[in-house]
Design a protein around this motif. Structure first.
Motif, mmCIF file in Angstrom:
data_model
loop_
_atom_site.group_PDB
_atom_site.id
_atom_site.type_symbol
_atom_site.label_atom_id
_atom_site.label_comp_id
_atom_site.label_asym_id
_atom_site.label_seq_id
_atom_site.Cartn_x
_atom_site.Cartn_y
_atom_site.Cartn_z
ATOM 1 N N LEU A 79 -13.673 -4.827 -3.329
ATOM 2 C CA LEU A 79 -14.217 -3.478 -3.155
ATOM 3 C C LEU A 79 -13.101 -2.452 -3.079
ATOM 4 O O LEU A 79 -13.161 -1.395 -3.736
ATOM 5 N N PHE A 80 -12.079 -2.745 -2.292
ATOM 6 C CA PHE A 80 -10.980 -1.798 -2.093
ATOM 7 C C PHE A 80 -10.297 -1.472 -3.420
ATOM 8 O O PHE A 80 -10.077 -0.302 -3.748
ATOM 9 N N VAL A 81 -9.998 -2.504 -4.204
ATOM 10 C CA VAL A 81 -9.319 -2.293 -5.481
ATOM 11 C C VAL A 81 -10.243 -1.571 -6.465
ATOM 12 O O VAL A 81 -9.788 -0.723 -7.242
ATOM 13 N N SER A 82 -11.533 -1.882 -6.432
ATOM 14 C CA SER A 82 -12.479 -1.236 -7.343
ATOM 15 C C SER A 82 -12.500 0.274 -7.112
ATOM 16 O O SER A 82 -12.492 1.061 -8.068
ATOM 17 N N ILE A 83 -12.515 0.695 -5.847
ATOM 18 C CA ILE A 83 -12.538 2.128 -5.553
ATOM 19 C C ILE A 83 -11.166 2.746 -5.782
ATOM 20 O O ILE A 83 -11.061 3.867 -6.298
ATOM 21 N N ALA A 84 -10.099 2.019 -5.447
ATOM 22 C CA ALA A 84 -8.750 2.531 -5.707
ATOM 23 C C ALA A 84 -8.551 2.771 -7.207
ATOM 24 O O ALA A 84 -7.915 3.752 -7.606
ATOM 25 N N ASN A 85 -9.115 1.899 -8.026
ATOM 26 C CA ASN A 85 -9.002 2.080 -9.476
ATOM 27 C C ASN A 85 -9.671 3.370 -9.929
ATOM 28 O O ASN A 85 -9.180 4.031 -10.857
ATOM 29 N N LEU A 86 -10.769 3.745 -9.295
ATOM 30 C CA LEU A 86 -11.425 5.005 -9.644
ATOM 31 C C LEU A 86 -10.495 6.182 -9.352
ATOM 32 O O LEU A 86 -10.429 7.146 -10.124
ATOM 33 N N TYR A 87 -9.787 6.103 -8.233
ATOM 34 C CA TYR A 87 -8.866 7.185 -7.857
ATOM 35 C C TYR A 87 -7.645 7.233 -8.775
ATOM 36 O O TYR A 87 -6.967 8.256 -8.839
ATOM 37 N N THR A 88 -7.353 6.143 -9.466
ATOM 38 C CA THR A 88 -6.217 6.141 -10.394
ATOM 39 C C THR A 88 -6.661 6.285 -11.845
ATOM 40 O O THR A 88 -5.834 6.228 -12.757
ATOM 41 N N LEU A 119 -4.612 8.737 -0.344
ATOM 42 C CA LEU A 119 -4.768 9.106 1.069
ATOM 43 C C LEU A 119 -6.199 9.539 1.358
ATOM 44 O O LEU A 119 -6.742 9.271 2.444
ATOM 45 N N LEU A 120 -6.824 10.235 0.409
ATOM 46 C CA LEU A 120 -8.232 10.601 0.572
ATOM 47 C C LEU A 120 -9.096 9.350 0.658
ATOM 48 O O LEU A 120 -10.014 9.269 1.475
ATOM 49 N N MET A 121 -8.815 8.376 -0.195
ATOM 50 C CA MET A 121 -9.568 7.132 -0.159
ATOM 51 C C MET A 121 -9.434 6.448 1.196
ATOM 52 O O MET A 121 -10.423 6.005 1.787
ATOM 53 N N LEU A 122 -8.193 6.374 1.716
ATOM 54 C CA LEU A 122 -7.985 5.755 3.028
ATOM 55 C C LEU A 122 -8.752 6.501 4.108
ATOM 56 O O LEU A 122 -9.359 5.895 4.999
ATOM 57 N N GLN A 123 -8.743 7.835 4.047
ATOM 58 C CA GLN A 123 -9.466 8.630 5.034
ATOM 59 C C GLN A 123 -10.959 8.329 4.981
ATOM 60 O O GLN A 123 -11.613 8.182 6.015
ATOM 61 N N MET A 167 0.820 -1.204 0.000
ATOM 62 C CA MET A 167 0.000 0.000 0.000
ATOM 63 C C MET A 167 0.853 1.252 0.000
ATOM 64 O O MET A 167 0.509 2.253 -0.651
ATOM 65 N N ALA A 168 1.969 1.241 0.707
ATOM 66 C CA ALA A 168 2.830 2.422 0.769
ATOM 67 C C ALA A 168 3.333 2.812 -0.618
ATOM 68 O O ALA A 168 3.434 3.997 -0.948
ATOM 69 N N ASP A 169 3.642 1.813 -1.452
ATOM 70 C CA ASP A 169 4.116 2.090 -2.808
ATOM 71 C C ASP A 169 3.007 2.695 -3.662
ATOM 72 O O ASP A 169 3.254 3.588 -4.482
ATOM 73 N N LEU A 170 1.784 2.212 -3.463
ATOM 74 C CA LEU A 170 0.657 2.750 -4.222
ATOM 75 C C LEU A 170 0.395 4.209 -3.849
ATOM 76 O O LEU A 170 0.117 5.043 -4.715
ATOM 77 N N ILE A 171 0.486 4.521 -2.559
ATOM 78 C CA ILE A 171 0.275 5.906 -2.111
ATOM 79 C C ILE A 171 1.356 6.807 -2.674
ATOM 80 O O ILE A 171 1.087 7.943 -3.108
ATOM 81 N N LEU A 196 2.407 -3.325 4.728
ATOM 82 C CA LEU A 196 1.272 -4.188 4.412
ATOM 83 C C LEU A 196 0.959 -4.169 2.917
ATOM 84 O O LEU A 196 1.002 -3.121 2.263
ATOM 85 N N THR A 197 0.633 -5.343 2.398
ATOM 86 C CA THR A 197 0.108 -5.408 1.039
ATOM 87 C C THR A 197 -1.353 -4.963 1.069
ATOM 88 O O THR A 197 -1.962 -4.820 2.145
ATOM 89 N N VAL A 198 -1.934 -4.773 -0.104
ATOM 90 C CA VAL A 198 -3.342 -4.394 -0.183
ATOM 91 C C VAL A 198 -4.212 -5.444 0.496
ATOM 92 O O VAL A 198 -5.115 -5.107 1.287
ATOM 93 N N LEU A 199 -3.960 -6.709 0.228
ATOM 94 C CA LEU A 199 -4.756 -7.772 0.832
ATOM 95 C C LEU A 199 -4.615 -7.772 2.351
ATOM 96 O O LEU A 199 -5.609 -7.915 3.085
#
Length: 225
Positions: free
Chosen positions: A44-53, A14-18, A3-7, A29-32
């Motif tokens: 769900l997490f990856v689906s929303i993260a994809n929207l942010y990317t 960071l907005l998504m995490l908030q 996750m740190a690499d993705l951020i 930690l990995t995404v899983l």
């Protein structure tokens, strides 16, 4: 991926995490692993993260009822971000500009933004008071007595508006028509806040249109089959 690499690659995550109420200290930690820690499905997490990317998934996706409850919590927290973080911040920047510059256009700018955010508040209140309670009831009951007679996902879809669009007009006023000299630092902060708000409102709308509303329609169809 960690996750740190993705951020690091996309700080908007960071907005998504908030909005998920996830602490930014993601360690290695990995995404899983992060999803398991916070009882979130990786799908769900990856689906929303994809929207942010900017990677919008094509085709129908299936989400569990627990996923959708997390989505509603996510959207509610984003409402607090708009009301209590971005709106006061942007209003403060506009007021500071007014104090430094007497141009009448800045008074019109403040009026435009306040009227716009009144519309945004009405939209958020509608979701908090009508739409989200309906979806929570829909998700919590296997069988209901004709919930569509009172409300439905399609009715919410018809009411749904793209509340980020008018921000483009506000940015155009600042970029093209409002003549202000100097104060580049303050003006940059204002622009960045507007862009950040516009972007997150856009993601907010996408989540509702691509996840919450279609899933609600599917559940209603199953209940009335």
């Amino acid at each position: 991926m960690k996750m740190a690499d993705l951020i690091d690659g996309n700080p908007y995550l960071l907005l998504m995490l908030q909005h998920f109420d996830i602490d930014f200290r993601v360690s290695d930690l990995t995404v899983l692993q992060l999803c398991n820690r916070y009882d979130l499905s990786e799908h769900l997490f990856v689906s929303i993260a994809n929207l942010y990317t900017g990677a919008i998934t094509k085709g129908e996706q299936r989400f569990t009822r627990n996923d959708l409850l997390h989505v509603i919590g996510f959207l509610k927290r984003s409402h607090n971000y708009y009301r209590f973080d971005k709106y006061p911040q942007i209003s403060s920047y506009i007021r500071q500009l007014q104090e430094n510059h007497p141009e009448k256009e800045l008074k019109l700018l403040e009026k435009f933004f306040n009227e716009y955010f009144t519309e945004v508040r009405e939209h958020l209140d509608y979701e908090d008071e009508i739409a989200f309670p309906y979806f929570i009831t829909l998700l919590g009951t296997e069988q209901q007595n004709n919930p569509q007679e009172v409300y439905s996902s399609r009715e919410y879809s018809d009411h749904h508006t793209d509340i980020e669009l008018k921000l483009k007009d506000l940015k155009n006023l600042l970029l093209k028509y409002v003549k202000i000299n100097d104060d580049l630092n303050l003006r940059r902060k204002l622009f960045m806040s507007l862009y950040e708000l516009e972007f997150d409102l856009y993601i907010h709308s996408l989540i509702e249109e691509t996840i919450l509303i279609p899933s609600g329609v599917d559940i209603e169809r199953e209940q009335h089959a």
